[in-house]
Write a protein that holds these residues in place. Structure first.
Motif, mmCIF file in Angstrom:
data_model
loop_
_atom_site.group_PDB
_atom_site.id
_atom_site.type_symbol
_atom_site.label_atom_id
_atom_site.label_comp_id
_atom_site.label_asym_id
_atom_site.label_seq_id
_atom_site.Cartn_x
_atom_site.Cartn_y
_atom_site.Cartn_z
ATOM 1 N N SER A 173 2.780 17.848 -45.927
ATOM 2 C CA SER A 173 2.707 17.466 -44.407
ATOM 3 C C SER A 173 3.199 16.327 -44.256
ATOM 4 N N LEU A 174 4.269 16.253 -43.173
ATOM 5 C CA LEU A 174 4.826 15.195 -42.556
ATOM 6 C C LEU A 174 4.319 14.863 -41.143
ATOM 7 N N THR A 175 3.756 13.693 -41.093
ATOM 8 C CA THR A 175 3.523 13.268 -39.531
ATOM 9 C C THR A 175 4.403 12.165 -38.938
ATOM 10 N N VAL A 176 4.635 12.146 -37.818
ATOM 11 C CA VAL A 176 5.466 10.963 -37.182
ATOM 12 C C VAL A 176 4.624 10.555 -35.969
ATOM 13 N N ASP A 177 4.047 9.240 -36.018
ATOM 14 C CA ASP A 177 3.268 8.786 -35.064
ATOM 15 C C ASP A 177 2.087 9.848 -34.484
ATOM 16 N N GLY A 178 1.485 10.270 -35.668
ATOM 17 C CA GLY A 178 0.471 11.105 -35.711
ATOM 18 C C GLY A 178 0.600 12.660 -35.185
ATOM 19 N N VAL A 179 1.762 13.021 -35.144
ATOM 20 C CA VAL A 179 2.021 14.365 -34.622
ATOM 21 C C VAL A 179 2.639 15.072 -35.986
ATOM 22 N N ALA A 180 2.242 16.271 -36.358
ATOM 23 C CA ALA A 180 2.701 16.922 -37.431
ATOM 24 C C ALA A 180 4.065 17.695 -37.166
ATOM 25 N N LEU A 181 4.929 17.380 -37.918
ATOM 26 C CA LEU A 181 6.469 17.993 -37.740
ATOM 27 C C LEU A 181 6.675 18.709 -39.082
ATOM 28 N N ASN A 182 6.162 19.924 -39.182
ATOM 29 C CA ASN A 182 6.408 20.894 -40.550
ATOM 30 C C ASN A 182 7.021 22.030 -40.300
ATOM 31 N N ASP A 183 7.291 22.566 -41.366
ATOM 32 C CA ASP A 183 8.265 23.710 -41.396
ATOM 33 C C ASP A 183 7.314 25.000 -41.541
ATOM 34 N N ARG A 184 6.504 25.395 -40.640
ATOM 35 C CA ARG A 184 5.237 26.314 -40.693
ATOM 36 C C ARG A 184 5.797 27.667 -41.266
ATOM 37 N N PHE A 185 6.904 28.059 -40.761
ATOM 38 C CA PHE A 185 7.617 29.317 -41.292
ATOM 39 C C PHE A 185 8.194 29.353 -42.509
ATOM 40 N N GLY A 186 8.367 28.197 -43.233
ATOM 41 C CA GLY A 186 8.939 28.104 -44.511
ATOM 42 C C GLY A 186 10.465 28.512 -44.536
ATOM 43 N N LEU A 187 11.034 28.180 -43.457
ATOM 44 C CA LEU A 187 12.340 28.382 -43.362
ATOM 45 C C LEU A 187 13.581 27.447 -43.892
ATOM 46 N N ASN A 188 12.900 26.412 -44.153
ATOM 47 C CA ASN A 188 13.999 25.399 -44.730
ATOM 48 C C ASN A 188 13.593 24.864 -46.219
ATOM 49 N N ALA A 189 14.426 24.523 -47.228
ATOM 50 C CA ALA A 189 13.977 24.258 -48.502
ATOM 51 C C ALA A 189 13.421 22.875 -48.536
ATOM 52 N N ASN A 190 13.667 21.953 -47.537
ATOM 53 C CA ASN A 190 13.121 20.558 -47.820
ATOM 54 C C ASN A 190 11.835 20.548 -46.995
ATOM 55 N N GLY A 191 11.151 21.375 -46.480
ATOM 56 C CA GLY A 191 9.878 21.328 -45.901
ATOM 57 C C GLY A 191 9.786 20.687 -44.418
ATOM 58 N N TYR A 192 10.866 20.323 -44.017
ATOM 59 C CA TYR A 192 10.990 19.806 -42.671
ATOM 60 C C TYR A 192 11.167 20.987 -41.648
ATOM 61 N N PRO A 193 10.832 20.550 -40.428
ATOM 62 C CA PRO A 193 11.150 21.812 -39.336
ATOM 63 C C PRO A 193 12.759 21.752 -39.151
ATOM 64 N N THR A 194 13.475 20.744 -39.528
ATOM 65 C CA THR A 194 14.876 20.863 -39.537
ATOM 66 C C THR A 194 15.572 20.572 -40.543
ATOM 67 N N GLN A 195 17.008 20.940 -40.949
ATOM 68 C CA GLN A 195 17.363 20.959 -41.980
ATOM 69 C C GLN A 195 17.937 19.560 -42.815
ATOM 70 N N ARG A 196 17.812 18.784 -41.636
ATOM 71 C CA ARG A 196 17.892 17.247 -42.170
ATOM 72 C C ARG A 196 16.730 16.367 -41.658
ATOM 73 N N SER A 197 16.713 15.174 -42.007
ATOM 74 C CA SER A 197 15.416 14.511 -41.702
ATOM 75 C C SER A 197 15.090 14.561 -40.041
ATOM 76 N N PRO A 198 13.922 14.774 -39.579
ATOM 77 C CA PRO A 198 13.766 15.060 -38.299
ATOM 78 C C PRO A 198 13.778 13.673 -37.558
ATOM 79 N N ILE A 199 13.500 12.743 -37.936
ATOM 80 C CA ILE A 199 13.970 11.390 -37.300
ATOM 81 C C ILE A 199 14.643 10.752 -37.997
ATOM 82 N N SER A 200 15.218 9.621 -37.198
ATOM 83 C CA SER A 200 16.301 8.379 -37.717
ATOM 84 C C SER A 200 15.351 7.455 -38.534
ATOM 85 N N TYR A 201 15.837 7.245 -39.586
ATOM 86 C CA TYR A 201 15.384 6.432 -40.870
ATOM 87 C C TYR A 201 15.405 5.029 -40.073
ATOM 88 N N ASP A 202 16.279 4.634 -39.483
ATOM 89 C CA ASP A 202 16.020 3.263 -38.792
ATOM 90 C C ASP A 202 14.838 3.094 -37.791
#
Length: 614
Positions: free
Chosen positions: A174-203
């Motif tokens: 499970s990934l949470t950002v500021d308390g909000v879950a950002l997960n790949d609930r349908f299992g469409l991405n191999a990284n487990g994110y809801p996006t193909q890359r990191s969902p937020i900027s590392y910076d």
């Protein structure tokens, strides 16, 4: 006087301080006034010691530096500077004060370890300095999470990173950002994110916590591990950054043994952040912008296309012949072998508001849009042979996420505090064929060479004939915490509502196979596969449904000693579903139970107990 520092695990997007004030005879100091100041923003939290000398401050900003001032009658005032607080951990601050002297105040310097790296028990914490030291070529939080000793990263051939924690599949994290879950609930991405890359900027990240098996009652919704990120906030001083990253084919080799490579690719990333005050000591902002662009190499193509993998027995002349036939007979453009650029754009904005010394609010907006071009050659009739798909068989795989979050942190009395979170998230996943989905999939046989059959596939592949996914999430979370003696009693309620609109209508336009280009010209197919709703309207296959969950929990955190803490809690989750499922009598006759059963009314009780001994 003496000051000692300990930390214990908590499941929050903020941080906390729990301290005790005793005199030199080790007797509790009652009603000592405690003022805790976040130096960079002027945010103030007030507390006082109870009959056991215990004080507590919750819902505080991650990081620091903090200054703690302790004053009262009968002892010299104490100020502790340069304290830094880690995410998901409570700083224990035992203080021994001295009898009143001619000194106005005793000043002690704290520790900066919480801005760095700490691996303790089943958790790993990264402060802002430690995050900046992580080596990450693609600036992915997975590279930081991999520092946890229970974590393993498997990089797929396509570049996706699978993060496994404690041996569990990455989709169970499970990934949470500021308390909000950002997960790949349908299992469409191999990284487990809801996006193909990191969902937020590392910076944009202030602090990161990776927990393998946390026991706190606030944790739920995963069986692997949880990755908890808190983003940066503004301060009384303006700060910012600008960065540019680039790589291209000139930085790699062009030969592997006897095989020469001659292809083009380019990747560029531009990042900018800015934070500062809107009103000094009162209102602050932070924004981050991150844009990634890539020109990816062509993976597969006919002879003469310059692709990485060449189909030697399919030529550009073959493609031109099929293009002309399909255009003349059906008026459809089969495309070619030119790959369009892909991109990823992230925006994050935070506003922090110090309403007064007792109340603080934070508002967060996250927007992420990204895509990749997926080369495809799928057709139901082709299981083997040399199969090449033109760009009309490819699809644009895209994701869009938009999140609004509001937090309110309140200290009602020195011993009673609350937190309230309201969040709304929309996720849209697209798989759109490049030349449209209103055309069948054609597989055209070209020739057989040395026993290998060669096919050119055109038109949207069977899985993209009707394919879309839209999800909406609404979350409410309320927590109340009360300190009595050496006990911290926590009560909580959470509710999540999920609405899903999913269309998956494979072969709703039909899949055809032609045994020659002459058969294609004469519109004479040797095979057809067609699936659709009985109405022949693919939208009647659309699944529109939803569910909700309600959670209640209570927990007692008992600080038996400065180095020993016990937790006892219980969590109750209850699930409900929206809408109804039509019963299929054939299913009932064949299997003996109804297909209309769902999760409505299911519940689970989760007792939890743990101890931590430093």
């Amino acid at each position: 006087m003496t000051v000692t520092f300990f930390t214990t695990v908590q499941a929050q997007i903020t941080t906390a301080i729990r301290g005790t004030v005793v005199d030199q005879q080790d007797k509790a100091v009652v009603d000592a006034s405690v003022k805790i100041t976040h130096t960079a923003s002027g945010t103030v939290s007030l507390a006082s010691s109870n009959e056991n000398g215990v004080f507590s401050a919750r819902g505080m900003r991650v990081g620091g530096p903090y200054s703690v001032e302790i004053s009262g009658s009968g002892f010299s005032a104490v100020r502790i500077d340069d304290l830094y607080l880690a995410l998901d951990r409570t700083l224990n601050l035992p203080v021994t004060v001295q009898a009143e002297t001619t000194l106005e105040e005793i000043v002690v310097t704290g520790t900066r370890r919480s801005v760095g790296y700490e691996n303790k028990g089943l958790g790993t914490d990264f402060g802002i300095e430690a995050l900046e030291e992580v080596a990450s070529i693609d600036r992915d939080i997975t590279d930081a999470a991999a520092q946890n000793p229970f974590a393993i990263v498997n990089v797929q051939s396509g570049g996706a990173k699978e993060l496994t924690i404690a041996g569990a599949n990455n989709r169970f994290n499970s990934l949470t950002v500021d308390g909000v879950a950002l997960n790949d609930r349908f299992g469409l991405n191999a990284n487990g994110y809801p996006t193909q890359r990191s969902p937020i900027s590392y910076d944009a990240i202030e602090s990161l916590s990776i927990q393998t098996a946390p026991f706190d009652v606030e944790y739920n919704g995963f069986t692997g591990g949880t990755i908890n990120a808190v983003t940066k906030s503004g301060t009384n001083e303006f700060f910012g950054s600008v960065a540019y990253y680039s790589t291209d084919d000139s930085l790699i080799g062009d030969k592997n043994k006897d095989q020469d490579f001659n292809f083009t690719f380019e990747e560029e990333t531009t990042v900018a952040t800015l934070g500062g005050p809107i009103i000094q000591d009162k209102l602050f902002f932070f924004v981050a912008y991150d844009k990634y662009e890539e020109i990816a190499p062509l993976q597969n193509g006919p002879l003469g296309s310059g692709a990485l993998n060449i189909q030697q027995d399919i030529t550009l002349d073959d493609v031109a012949e099929v293009r002309g036939i399909v255009s003349d007979v059906w008026g459809f453009d089969i495309g070619g072998f030119n790959k369009a650029p892909a991109q990823d754009e992230k925006i994050l904005a935070n506003v922090d508001w110090n309403i007064n010394d007792a109340h603080r609010a934070k508002f967060t907006y996250i927007s992420t849009e990204g895509n990749t071009i997926q080369e495809q050659n799928g057709n139901n009739f082709l299981a083997s042979g040399n199969i090449l798909g033109a760009s009309s068989a490819w699809y644009d795989r895209s994701e869009e996420i938009e999140t609004f979050t509001g937090h309110l942190f309140s200290d009602w009395t020195p011993n009673f505090s609350t937190q309230l979170k309201i969040a709304s998230t929309e996720q849209a996943t697209g798989q759109n064929s490049l030349n449209g989905a209103e055309f069948p999939s054609f597989a055209v046989f070209l020739r057989e060479v040395d026993g290998d059959k060669n096919y050119l596939v055109i038109g949207p592949d069977r899985f993209r004939h009707g394919n879309s996914l839209n999800q909406e999430f609404f979350q409410v979370k309320a927590i109340a915490e009360y300190v009595t003696g050496n006990h911290l009693i926590k009560f909580g309620f959470e509710r999540e509502e999920v609405d899903v609109n999913n269309l998956f209508a494979q072969n709703s336009e039909g899949s055809y196979v032609f045994d020659s280009t002459d058969d294609l010209r004469n519109a004479t197919a040797s095979g057809l596969l067609y699936d659709n709703a009985v109405t022949n309207n693919e939208n009647d296959l659309r699944a529109i449904w939803g569910y909700e969950s309600n959670s209640f929990y209570i927990q007692d955190t008992w600080d038996i000693a400065d180095d020993l803490t016990l937790d006892f809690g219980i969590r109750y989750d209850r699930y409900g579903s929206n809408g109804s499922i039509r019963e299929n009598q054939n299913f009932v006759d064949n299997y003996g139970y109804s297909n209309a059963n769902d999760i409505d009314g299911l519940d689970v009780v989760l007792p939890r107990a743990s101890f931590e001994w430093n």
